[in-house]
Design a protein around this motif. Structure first.
Motif, PDB file in Angstrom:
ATOM      1  N   THR A   1      59.281  -9.779 -26.481  1.00  0.00           N
ATOM      2  CA  THR A   1      58.170  -8.835 -26.434  1.00  0.00           C
ATOM      3  C   THR A   1      56.895  -9.511 -26.909  1.00  0.00           C
ATOM      4  OG1 THR A   1      59.685  -7.012 -26.915  1.00  0.00           O
ATOM      5  CG2 THR A   1      57.338  -6.584 -27.226  1.00  0.00           C
ATOM      6  N   THR A   2      55.845  -9.401 -26.131  1.00  0.00           N
ATOM      7  CA  THR A   2      54.551  -9.988 -26.477  1.00  0.00           C
ATOM      8  C   THR A   2      53.672  -8.982 -27.204  1.00  0.00           C
ATOM      9  OG1 THR A   2      54.483 -11.612 -24.682  1.00  0.00           O
ATOM     10  CG2 THR A   2      52.365 -10.829 -25.511  1.00  0.00           C
ATOM     11  N   ALA A   3      52.989  -9.455 -28.241  1.00  0.00           N
ATOM     12  CA  ALA A   3      51.888  -8.721 -28.869  1.00  0.00           C
ATOM     13  C   ALA A   3      50.646  -9.589 -28.701  1.00  0.00           C
ATOM     14  CB  ALA A   3      52.164  -8.467 -30.341  1.00  0.00           C
TER      15      ALA A   3
ATOM     16  N   PRO B   1      44.520 -13.003 -27.752  1.00  0.00           N
ATOM     17  CA  PRO B   1      44.208 -12.371 -26.466  1.00  0.00           C
ATOM     18  C   PRO B   1      43.010 -12.973 -25.736  1.00  0.00           C
ATOM     19  CG  PRO B   1      43.369 -11.000 -28.232  1.00  0.00           C
ATOM     20  CD  PRO B   1      44.088 -12.156 -28.893  1.00  0.00           C
ATOM     21  N   THR B   2      42.988 -14.284 -25.649  1.00  0.00           N
ATOM     22  CA  THR B   2      41.897 -14.980 -24.977  1.00  0.00           C
ATOM     23  C   THR B   2      42.174 -15.051 -23.479  1.00  0.00           C
ATOM     24  OG1 THR B   2      41.653 -16.359 -26.949  1.00  0.00           O
ATOM     25  CG2 THR B   2      40.564 -17.117 -24.950  1.00  0.00           C
ATOM     26  N   LEU B   3      41.140 -14.832 -22.664  1.00  0.00           N
ATOM     27  CA  LEU B   3      41.312 -14.869 -21.209  1.00  0.00           C
ATOM     28  C   LEU B   3      41.290 -16.314 -20.709  1.00  0.00           C
ATOM     29  CD1 LEU B   3      39.150 -11.797 -20.202  1.00  0.00           C
ATOM     30  CD2 LEU B   3      41.627 -12.033 -19.927  1.00  0.00           C
ATOM     31  N   LEU B   4      42.379 -17.014 -21.004  1.00  0.00           N
ATOM     32  CA  LEU B   4      42.596 -18.381 -20.575  1.00  0.00           C
ATOM     33  C   LEU B   4      44.008 -18.493 -20.004  1.00  0.00           C
ATOM     34  CD1 LEU B   4      40.982 -20.395 -23.523  1.00  0.00           C
ATOM     35  CD2 LEU B   4      40.140 -20.290 -21.165  1.00  0.00           C
TER      36      LEU B   4
ATOM     37  N   ALA C   1      39.272  -9.179 -10.724  1.00  0.00           N
ATOM     38  CA  ALA C   1      38.476  -9.807 -11.776  1.00  0.00           C
ATOM     39  C   ALA C   1      38.771  -9.141 -13.110  1.00  0.00           C
ATOM     40  CB  ALA C   1      36.990  -9.693 -11.455  1.00  0.00           C
ATOM     41  N   VAL C   2      38.901  -9.943 -14.151  1.00  0.00           N
ATOM     42  CA  VAL C   2      39.276  -9.439 -15.472  1.00  0.00           C
ATOM     43  C   VAL C   2      38.191  -9.774 -16.477  1.00  0.00           C
ATOM     44  CG1 VAL C   2      41.085  -9.380 -17.225  1.00  0.00           C
ATOM     45  CG2 VAL C   2      41.681  -9.930 -14.855  1.00  0.00           C
ATOM     46  N   ARG C   3      37.623  -8.730 -17.077  1.00  0.00           N
ATOM     47  CA  ARG C   3      36.647  -8.916 -18.148  1.00  0.00           C
ATOM     48  C   ARG C   3      37.126  -8.322 -19.475  1.00  0.00           C
ATOM     49  NH1 ARG C   3      31.993 -11.027 -16.330  1.00  0.00           N
ATOM     50  NH2 ARG C   3      31.170 -10.503 -14.260  1.00  0.00           N
ATOM     51  N   ALA C   4      38.106  -7.432 -19.423  1.00  0.00           N
ATOM     52  CA  ALA C   4      38.583  -6.749 -20.629  1.00  0.00           C
ATOM     53  C   ALA C   4      39.573  -7.620 -21.401  1.00  0.00           C
ATOM     54  CB  ALA C   4      39.241  -5.422 -20.249  1.00  0.00           C
ATOM     55  N   SER C   5      39.642  -7.390 -22.710  1.00  0.00           N
ATOM     56  CA  SER C   5      40.529  -8.171 -23.564  1.00  0.00           C
ATOM     57  C   SER C   5      41.997  -7.880 -23.262  1.00  0.00           C
ATOM     58  CB  SER C   5      40.244  -7.847 -25.028  1.00  0.00           C
ATOM     59  OG  SER C   5      41.219  -8.442 -25.871  1.00  0.00           O
ATOM     60  N   LEU C   6      42.820  -8.900 -23.385  1.00  0.00           N
ATOM     61  CA  LEU C   6      44.256  -8.735 -23.230  1.00  0.00           C
ATOM     62  C   LEU C   6      44.872  -7.934 -24.372  1.00  0.00           C
ATOM     63  CD1 LEU C   6      45.197 -12.289 -21.935  1.00  0.00           C
ATOM     64  CD2 LEU C   6      45.336 -10.149 -20.648  1.00  0.00           C
ATOM     65  N   SER C   7      44.097  -7.637 -25.397  1.00  0.00           N
ATOM     66  CA  SER C   7      44.610  -6.796 -26.481  1.00  0.00           C
ATOM     67  C   SER C   7      44.875  -5.378 -25.992  1.00  0.00           C
ATOM     68  CB  SER C   7      43.641  -6.770 -27.660  1.00  0.00           C
ATOM     69  OG  SER C   7      42.380  -6.251 -27.266  1.00  0.00           O
TER      70      SER C   7
END
Length: 236
Positions: A78-80, A59-62, A178-184
């Motif tokens: 389905t993505t995890a 879940p890296t913001l890249l 803007a996104v700072r929270a984890s994709l998890s």
């Protein structure tokens, strides 16, 4: 729009900015993002991912995790956003390759951020660059699962929540999220990826602690009238 793949329709390709990741200084126009999502999906297909299958992503913001999620959704997979999740394909940063060398039989590993050490590991950038940007033939419906975390979320679930975000914050093509929270957190994918794409706006990943002035900020804490925490997004 009923499924995530609708956001990636060919007629939505343009020179408008879709994704900006400040740290490495990388940007994607809508043309780049949509075309590369097709390629990412085709690489997943090469790794054996099919409709109903699972893809585990760091879940890296890249750009790579975001594009892999969009590609998987177009396949009906389905993505995890959890690389430890049992899945047909696991996609992680190259620096973590050694942690996943002993995947169970049938699971494939792909890495981004540089070439892998192991010859059996797929190099994400290399394969995506060389892949044919063909539209995926899978028929995907609103009731098909697209994301799994605390529970499964269908395409319909995620897009309904994204539409609420667009409406609540009056997002349009001139706005940036803007996104700072984890994709998890599934709410991050909804408000940080799907909502700006639905509005035709821009996803921005700020660098470090830089202050940002955007239409919406998705962060772990959530501060101010234009900010949301991931948990608030799917609370309804």
């Amino acid at each position: 729009m009923d499924v995530i793949g609708d956001l990636m329709a060919r007629d939505r390709r343009s020179d408008r900015l879709a994704l900006r990741v400040d740290g490495p200084g990388r940007t994607y126009t809508y043309h780049d993002l949509i075309t590369t999502s097709y390629k990412a999906g085709n690489v997943l297909r090469y790794l054996g991912v099919r409709k109903g299958g699972h893809v585990a992503i760091e879940p890296t913001l890249l750009p790579e995790p975001i594009l892999t999620f969009l590609g998987a959704a177009q396949l009906g997979a389905t993505t995890a956003f959890d690389p430890q999740f049992e899945a047909r394909a696991t996609v992680v940063d190259v620096e973590r390759e050694s942690e996943f060398e002993a995947l169970p039989p049938g699971q494939k590993l792909a890495v981004f951020g540089g070439p892998p050490t192991n010859s059996t590991t797929t190099h994400w950038e290399q394969e995506v660059w060389s892949e044919n940007p063909a539209v995926h033939p899978e028929i995907v419906g609103p009731d098909d699962p697209a994301l799994v975390a605390d529970r499964e979320y269908t395409h319909g679930d995620l897009l309904a929540a994204a539409k609420r975000v667009v409406s609540d914050f009056d997002l349009d093509e001139d706005d940036t999220v803007a996104v700072r929270a984890s994709l998890s957190h599934p709410g991050t994918a909804v408000a940080g990826i799907l909502a700006p794409l639905l509005a035709g706006g821009t996803i921005r990943v700020p660098d470090g602690g830089d202050s940002v002035e955007t239409a919406l900020l998705v962060s772990e804490q959530g501060t101010g009238t234009n900010a949301l925490t991931p948990d608030e997004i799917l609370a309804d």
